[in-house]
Design a protein around this motif. Sequence first.
Motif, PDB file in Angstrom:
ATOM      1  N   MET A  19       0.841  -1.200   0.000  1.00  0.00           N
ATOM      2  CA  MET A  19       0.000   0.000   0.000  1.00  0.00           C
ATOM      3  C   MET A  19       0.878   1.253   0.000  1.00  0.00           C
ATOM      4  N   PRO A  20       0.479   2.285  -0.736  1.00  0.00           N
ATOM      5  CA  PRO A  20       1.238   3.541  -0.678  1.00  0.00           C
ATOM      6  C   PRO A  20       1.038   4.234   0.667  1.00  0.00           C
ATOM      7  N   GLU A  21       1.997   5.056   1.035  1.00  0.00           N
ATOM      8  CA  GLU A  21       1.932   5.808   2.285  1.00  0.00           C
ATOM      9  C   GLU A  21       2.171   7.281   2.015  1.00  0.00           C
ATOM     10  N   ILE A  22       1.724   8.108   2.928  1.00  0.00           N
ATOM     11  CA  ILE A  22       2.000   9.542   2.836  1.00  0.00           C
ATOM     12  C   ILE A  22       3.487   9.767   3.093  1.00  0.00           C
ATOM     13  N   VAL A  23       4.127  10.454   2.170  1.00  0.00           N
ATOM     14  CA  VAL A  23       5.563  10.729   2.269  1.00  0.00           C
ATOM     15  C   VAL A  23       5.803  12.192   2.649  1.00  0.00           C
ATOM     16  N   ASP A  24       5.106  13.093   1.979  1.00  0.00           N
ATOM     17  CA  ASP A  24       5.237  14.525   2.225  1.00  0.00           C
ATOM     18  C   ASP A  24       3.942  15.081   2.818  1.00  0.00           C
ATOM     19  N   PRO A  25       4.011  16.176   3.544  1.00  0.00           N
ATOM     20  CA  PRO A  25       2.802  16.733   4.174  1.00  0.00           C
ATOM     21  C   PRO A  25       1.711  17.113   3.175  1.00  0.00           C
ATOM     22  N   THR A  26       2.086  17.363   1.928  1.00  0.00           N
ATOM     23  CA  THR A  26       1.092  17.779   0.921  1.00  0.00           C
ATOM     24  C   THR A  26       0.489  16.600   0.167  1.00  0.00           C
ATOM     25  N   ASP A  27       0.784  15.371   0.595  1.00  0.00           N
ATOM     26  CA  ASP A  27       0.267  14.167  -0.069  1.00  0.00           C
ATOM     27  C   ASP A  27      -1.152  13.832   0.377  1.00  0.00           C
ATOM     28  N   ALA A  28      -1.840  13.100  -0.484  1.00  0.00           N
ATOM     29  CA  ALA A  28      -3.086  12.424  -0.124  1.00  0.00           C
ATOM     30  C   ALA A  28      -3.003  10.999  -0.636  1.00  0.00           C
ATOM     31  N   GLU A  67      -8.652   8.669   1.079  1.00  0.00           N
ATOM     32  CA  GLU A  67      -8.563   7.852   2.291  1.00  0.00           C
ATOM     33  C   GLU A  67      -7.798   8.553   3.406  1.00  0.00           C
ATOM     34  N   ALA A  68      -6.793   9.366   3.050  1.00  0.00           N
ATOM     35  CA  ALA A  68      -5.970  10.030   4.067  1.00  0.00           C
ATOM     36  C   ALA A  68      -5.289  11.238   3.433  1.00  0.00           C
ATOM     37  N   VAL A  69      -4.953  12.225   4.262  1.00  0.00           N
ATOM     38  CA  VAL A  69      -4.238  13.410   3.786  1.00  0.00           C
ATOM     39  C   VAL A  69      -3.115  13.753   4.752  1.00  0.00           C
ATOM     40  N   GLY A  70      -2.080  14.408   4.216  1.00  0.00           N
ATOM     41  CA  GLY A  70      -0.986  14.873   5.050  1.00  0.00           C
ATOM     42  C   GLY A  70      -1.344  16.154   5.779  1.00  0.00           C
ATOM     43  N   ASP A  71      -0.497  16.538   6.732  1.00  0.00           N
ATOM     44  CA  ASP A  71      -0.761  17.731   7.549  1.00  0.00           C
ATOM     45  C   ASP A  71      -0.760  19.016   6.742  1.00  0.00           C
ATOM     46  N   GLY A  72      -0.121  18.988   5.567  1.00  0.00           N
ATOM     47  CA  GLY A  72      -0.059  20.200   4.744  1.00  0.00           C
ATOM     48  C   GLY A  72      -1.171  20.314   3.721  1.00  0.00           C
ATOM     49  N   VAL A  73      -2.132  19.411   3.748  1.00  0.00           N
ATOM     50  CA  VAL A  73      -3.263  19.459   2.819  1.00  0.00           C
ATOM     51  C   VAL A  73      -4.416  20.188   3.499  1.00  0.00           C
ATOM     52  N   HIS A  74      -4.964  21.211   2.819  1.00  0.00           N
ATOM     53  CA  HIS A  74      -5.957  22.084   3.449  1.00  0.00           C
ATOM     54  C   HIS A  74      -7.339  22.023   2.812  1.00  0.00           C
ATOM     55  N   ASP A  75      -7.416  21.688   1.525  1.00  0.00           N
ATOM     56  CA  ASP A  75      -8.688  21.826   0.807  1.00  0.00           C
ATOM     57  C   ASP A  75      -9.302  20.501   0.382  1.00  0.00           C
ATOM     58  N   ILE A  76      -8.720  19.393   0.787  1.00  0.00           N
ATOM     59  CA  ILE A  76      -9.192  18.073   0.379  1.00  0.00           C
ATOM     60  C   ILE A  76      -9.805  17.361   1.584  1.00  0.00           C
ATOM     61  N   GLU A  77     -10.993  16.814   1.392  1.00  0.00           N
ATOM     62  CA  GLU A  77     -11.721  16.174   2.484  1.00  0.00           C
ATOM     63  C   GLU A  77     -11.641  14.657   2.381  1.00  0.00           C
ATOM     64  N   VAL A  78     -11.256  14.025   3.475  1.00  0.00           N
ATOM     65  CA  VAL A  78     -11.262  12.566   3.531  1.00  0.00           C
ATOM     66  C   VAL A  78     -12.695  12.055   3.360  1.00  0.00           C
ATOM     67  N   GLY A  79     -12.848  11.013   2.545  1.00  0.00           N
ATOM     68  CA  GLY A  79     -14.163  10.427   2.308  1.00  0.00           C
ATOM     69  C   GLY A  79     -14.903  11.000   1.116  1.00  0.00           C
ATOM     70  N   GLU A  80     -14.390  12.079   0.521  1.00  0.00           N
ATOM     71  CA  GLU A  80     -15.035  12.688  -0.640  1.00  0.00           C
ATOM     72  C   GLU A  80     -14.408  12.173  -1.937  1.00  0.00           C
ATOM     73  N   ARG A  81     -15.171  12.341  -3.026  1.00  0.00           N
ATOM     74  CA  ARG A  81     -14.731  11.851  -4.336  1.00  0.00           C
ATOM     75  C   ARG A  81     -13.973  12.935  -5.107  1.00  0.00           C
ATOM     76  N   TYR A  82     -12.870  12.523  -5.749  1.00  0.00           N
ATOM     77  CA  TYR A  82     -12.042  13.428  -6.540  1.00  0.00           C
ATOM     78  C   TYR A  82     -11.518  12.688  -7.762  1.00  0.00           C
ATOM     79  N   VAL A  83     -11.155  13.461  -8.770  1.00  0.00           N
ATOM     80  CA  VAL A  83     -10.366  12.932  -9.874  1.00  0.00           C
ATOM     81  C   VAL A  83      -9.000  13.602  -9.798  1.00  0.00           C
ATOM     82  N   ALA A  84      -8.001  12.942 -10.364  1.00  0.00           N
ATOM     83  CA  ALA A  84      -6.637  13.457 -10.270  1.00  0.00           C
ATOM     84  C   ALA A  84      -6.176  14.004 -11.616  1.00  0.00           C
ATOM     85  N   SER A  85      -5.574  15.177 -11.592  1.00  0.00           N
ATOM     86  CA  SER A  85      -4.866  15.644 -12.773  1.00  0.00           C
ATOM     87  C   SER A  85      -3.786  14.637 -13.130  1.00  0.00           C
TER      88      SER A  85
END
Length: 347
Positions: A19-28, A67-85
């Motif tokens: 499984m991938p893990e959060i590496v940087d604070p700005t990761d999700a 599923e999870a966000v780093g401490d530096g992520v401010h505008d993304i909500e856990v449990g919500e749906r997103y698409v990735a650039s």
Amino acid sequence: MKAVMLHGPGDVRVDELPMPEIVDPTDAILRVTNTAICGTDLHCLHGGIPAAQSDIVLGHEFAGVVEAVGDGVHDIEVGERYVASMMVGCGACAGCQRQESRSCTYFGMFGMGPAFGDLQGGQAEYVRVPFADRTLIEQPAGVATNDMLMLTDILSTAWTALTRAGVRGGNTVTVVGAGPVGQLLVMCAPLFGASRVIAVDLDATRLRQAEELGAIPVNAAEVDPRDGVFDHTNNQGADVTIEAVGNAAALETALGVTRMAGTVVQVGTLVDEPMPWSAGEMFMRSVAWIPVLGEPPTHAEALTRLVAAGRLAPSRVVSHEMPLEDAPKAYELFDRREATKVVLTTE
């Protein structure tokens, strides 16, 4: 977790990976529900992308639930749906501020190997998403996931190409290649004011699909494409031509069907192919040539509104939806041009 791995040219398998893990604070961390196969993935499959020929997780078009966000992520909500650039950038540097992600020091593309940031691709059950606040695009309630999924790359690429070409009212736009990107170009061009859209391809089925979207079809297997386009433009040629295949022959066709002082935009992936025309020929005909890499972060807001309002229905290009476990079969179908666009699902 399951992931689609490229082990060498033509060798795609579904493997078990950590499984991938959060590496940087700005990761999700995104749990992927839908992920598409792109024509660029075929370049990887056939060894056409430097340093992306083996041992990579493929895919740069994906959507899912955070599923999870780093401490530096401010505008993304856990449990919500997103698409990735399809691409990542820091969002703060001069290149990102100019809406040119390719200029960012931290630029990367998912599933494209070391030459593009060495990011794990999205054809997997979970993905680490760097710079999540900029990379993830919120999926509005009531909008189908496969419609939003097209924003990750091909719809944004089509929109970027038409924008960069400066398409305006009354223009004739020719699209060389009626695959998924080509069909979205046909769909989008009238919103820029194009009065006529011509689609050139060798495949009768794809041409029929483009015609259903409003294009004038030109079958290059039956007629010289230059004759076909000039017949529909009073012998002038197209104002703007967009090459949406990714080979030198298609680029040569695009140059040949364009009027004097017209514009050619290349969105197909070319790596080491020579230019079909010399610099002198380009100069004498005053043809502008613009290579384009789509900019999903730049156009996400406008395209989301258009999709939500029903002005664009990009999931029309999806011909097959298959489980992630069937990825090898899906690649075979897509490579044989028996599928227009394949979406792999995990739920």
